[in-house]
Motif scaffolding. Sequence first.
Motif, PDB file in Angstrom:
ATOM      1  N   ARG A 117       9.180  23.266  80.324  1.00 26.34           N
ATOM      2  CA  ARG A 117      10.034  24.253  80.426  1.00 26.34           C
ATOM      3  C   ARG A 117      10.881  24.447  81.641  1.00 26.34           C
ATOM      4  O   ARG A 117      10.250  24.383  82.689  1.00 26.34           O
ATOM      5  N   THR A 163      20.195  22.732  82.421  1.00 28.67           N
ATOM      6  CA  THR A 163      20.902  21.621  81.530  1.00 28.67           C
ATOM      7  C   THR A 163      19.622  20.952  80.791  1.00 28.67           C
ATOM      8  O   THR A 163      20.124  20.446  79.551  1.00 28.67           O
ATOM      9  N   ASN A 164      18.448  21.473  81.018  1.00 26.02           N
ATOM     10  CA  ASN A 164      17.486  20.690  80.144  1.00 26.02           C
ATOM     11  C   ASN A 164      16.818  21.719  79.097  1.00 26.02           C
ATOM     12  O   ASN A 164      15.955  21.494  78.489  1.00 26.02           O
ATOM     13  N   MET A 193      18.037  22.985  76.312  1.00 21.50           N
ATOM     14  CA  MET A 193      18.260  22.361  74.717  1.00 21.50           C
ATOM     15  C   MET A 193      17.114  21.510  74.335  1.00 21.50           C
ATOM     16  O   MET A 193      16.466  21.161  73.206  1.00 21.50           O
ATOM     17  N   VAL A 194      16.956  20.498  75.477  1.00 25.49           N
ATOM     18  CA  VAL A 194      15.959  19.500  75.462  1.00 25.49           C
ATOM     19  C   VAL A 194      14.664  20.048  74.941  1.00 25.49           C
ATOM     20  O   VAL A 194      13.751  19.479  74.329  1.00 25.49           O
ATOM     21  N   TRP A 195      14.220  21.022  76.088  1.00 21.18           N
ATOM     22  CA  TRP A 195      12.932  21.538  76.158  1.00 21.18           C
ATOM     23  C   TRP A 195      12.616  22.291  74.682  1.00 21.18           C
ATOM     24  O   TRP A 195      11.736  22.211  74.097  1.00 21.18           O
ATOM     25  N   GLU A 208      14.235  21.613  71.748  1.00 25.82           N
ATOM     26  CA  GLU A 208      13.905  20.667  70.552  1.00 25.82           C
ATOM     27  C   GLU A 208      12.547  20.154  70.654  1.00 25.82           C
ATOM     28  O   GLU A 208      11.956  19.912  69.770  1.00 25.82           O
ATOM     29  N   LYS A 209      12.090  19.817  71.910  1.00 22.53           N
ATOM     30  CA  LYS A 209      10.620  19.262  71.987  1.00 22.53           C
ATOM     31  C   LYS A 209       9.578  20.042  71.442  1.00 22.53           C
ATOM     32  O   LYS A 209       8.834  19.765  71.132  1.00 22.53           O
ATOM     33  N   LYS A 240      14.373  20.070  65.874  1.00 25.42           N
ATOM     34  CA  LYS A 240      15.852  20.257  65.717  1.00 25.42           C
ATOM     35  C   LYS A 240      16.275  21.193  64.673  1.00 25.42           C
ATOM     36  O   LYS A 240      17.414  21.452  64.771  1.00 25.42           O
TER      37      LYS A 240
END
Length: 181
Positions: A122, A150-151, A153-155, A157-158, A162
């Motif tokens: 996170r 910036t990270n 959304m990546v966090w 989804e991981k 999705k």
Amino acid sequence: MNRYAAFLRGIGPSNPNMRNEKLRGVFEGLGFEKVGSVVSSGNVVFHSDETDTAALESRIQQALRAELGIPGGTLIRSRERLQSLVDADPFPGLTHCRETYLVVTFLREEPASVPEWPSEGRPSAVTVVGYDKAARALLSILDNRDPGTTNFMVWLEKSFGKDITTRTFLTIERTLKKLNS
């Protein structure tokens, strides 16, 4: 008549097929009433006699894919669920602003890790403040002064897959206001 908000994933308003008038047209073509849009990022309100939200999500997504080529997901919340979320005041004393975003991430399925949220990976700029079980919504604060946002959304989804979509709390309040009018 039931009042709903559909939060569409992957909408880019600069894409001609993703503009509000085309999105509203798909919903109207499905026979929904009082169709409206809220800001330009895939938020559509509508009225329907139907009560099975999973079936509505599937039907809407199939139509968006077939008519406009939109592959993203559709997550629906009832007016009552959104009202309960807003009434709970999940961000007491905080104001959404350029430096601090108050965000709501809707999940399709109930996560297995409630109430212990994944913290691995996170971003430090993200504070998870809670989870609204009825709305299936993760509530977070983003510190936009930190480049780690910036990270986010990546966090997400991981951690949750999705089949999610994120909106600012301000957008949720605007959507609710439109549903109540």
